[in-house]
Design an enzyme around this catalytic site. Structure first.
Site, mmCIF file in Angstrom:
data_model
loop_
_atom_site.group_PDB
_atom_site.id
_atom_site.type_symbol
_atom_site.label_atom_id
_atom_site.label_comp_id
_atom_site.label_asym_id
_atom_site.label_seq_id
_atom_site.Cartn_x
_atom_site.Cartn_y
_atom_site.Cartn_z
ATOM 1 N N PRO A 143 0.773 -1.249 0.000
ATOM 2 C CA PRO A 143 0.000 0.000 0.000
ATOM 3 C C PRO A 143 0.811 1.310 0.000
ATOM 4 O O PRO A 143 0.795 2.068 0.967
ATOM 5 C CB PRO A 143 -0.841 -0.133 1.263
ATOM 6 C CG PRO A 143 0.020 -0.937 2.182
ATOM 7 C CD PRO A 143 0.738 -1.913 1.302
ATOM 8 N N CYS A 144 1.456 1.592 -1.110
ATOM 9 C CA CYS A 144 2.199 2.855 -1.209
ATOM 10 C C CYS A 144 1.257 4.057 -1.199
ATOM 11 O O CYS A 144 1.687 5.175 -0.901
ATOM 12 C CB CYS A 144 3.094 2.858 -2.440
ATOM 13 S SG CYS A 144 2.282 2.429 -3.972
ATOM 14 N N HIS A 145 -0.025 3.835 -1.473
ATOM 15 C CA HIS A 145 -0.990 4.943 -1.427
ATOM 16 C C HIS A 145 -1.196 5.464 -0.005
ATOM 17 O O HIS A 145 -1.706 6.567 0.176
ATOM 18 C CB HIS A 145 -2.340 4.507 -2.036
ATOM 19 C CG HIS A 145 -2.994 3.363 -1.330
ATOM 20 N ND1 HIS A 145 -2.638 2.051 -1.576
ATOM 21 C CD2 HIS A 145 -3.952 3.327 -0.376
ATOM 22 C CE1 HIS A 145 -3.374 1.250 -0.808
ATOM 23 N NE2 HIS A 145 -4.178 2.006 -0.070
#
Length: 175
Positions: A143-145
């Site tokens: 989850p780089c978001h």
């Protein structure tokens, strides 16, 4: 890559998410790519996979790809908070340590680039951490978001800030 250098095959499928078309790839019973198909980052990550895995990408399905599509459907429907798909992260040791730190950010939570740098014991390496996050080829599942600026602003997302905002809304994140 010369034809005789190709030793492996990775299965590829496409997934139309609410925030853009994704390219998915599996290799050796693990997901190795979930990236923004029509964005430069996705194309870079496809080239990196081909090179590092010495693989040819073949449009085909696999149990891992079917599981990934099912879990993404559940995620976007608000019915899934974690993913069970086995992952194969393809990158340097440093990139993989950063991506592992991303996996530790809880659903609905956010974290700054600086905090990730601290987690990987590279306090002065915020830019290097940001580059590693930008090279993440398994978006959403890694989850780089969930990474935001220190001032709580939405910054730097390979899928675009509109997609980042949508993903954070799906998770009920509060900025």
């Amino acid at each position: 890559m010369k034809r005789d250098e190709v030793k492996n095959r990775a299965c590829v499928q496409y997934y139309q998410s609410p925030c853009g078309r994704l390219i998915l790839a599996s290799f050796d019973d693990a997901l190795c790519l979930c990236d923004w198909y029509e964005r430069p980052c996705g194309q870079r990550n496809v080239r990196r996979l081909k090179r590092l895995l010495r693989a040819e990408l073949v449009e085909s399905t696999s149990p891992v790809l079917e599981q990934t599509k099912r879990e993404l459907d559940e995620y976007f429907a608000g019915k899934r908070r974690t993913f069970d798909v086995p992952l194969r992260m393809v990158g340097t040791d440093f990139q993989q340590s950063v991506w592992q730190a991303l996996l530790e950010i809880s659903y609905g939570a956010v974290c700054s680039y600086k905090e990730i740098a601290q987690r990987v014991n590279n306090v002065k390496g915020v830019r290097a951490v940001a580059q590693a996050i930008g090279a993440n080829g398994i978006c959403i599942l890694i989850p780089c978001h969930r990474v935001i600026g220190s001032n709580h602003s939405l910054t730097g997302f390979a899928g675009g800030l509109e997609a980042k905002s949508l993903l954070l809304r799906v998770e009920g994140s509060r900025l």
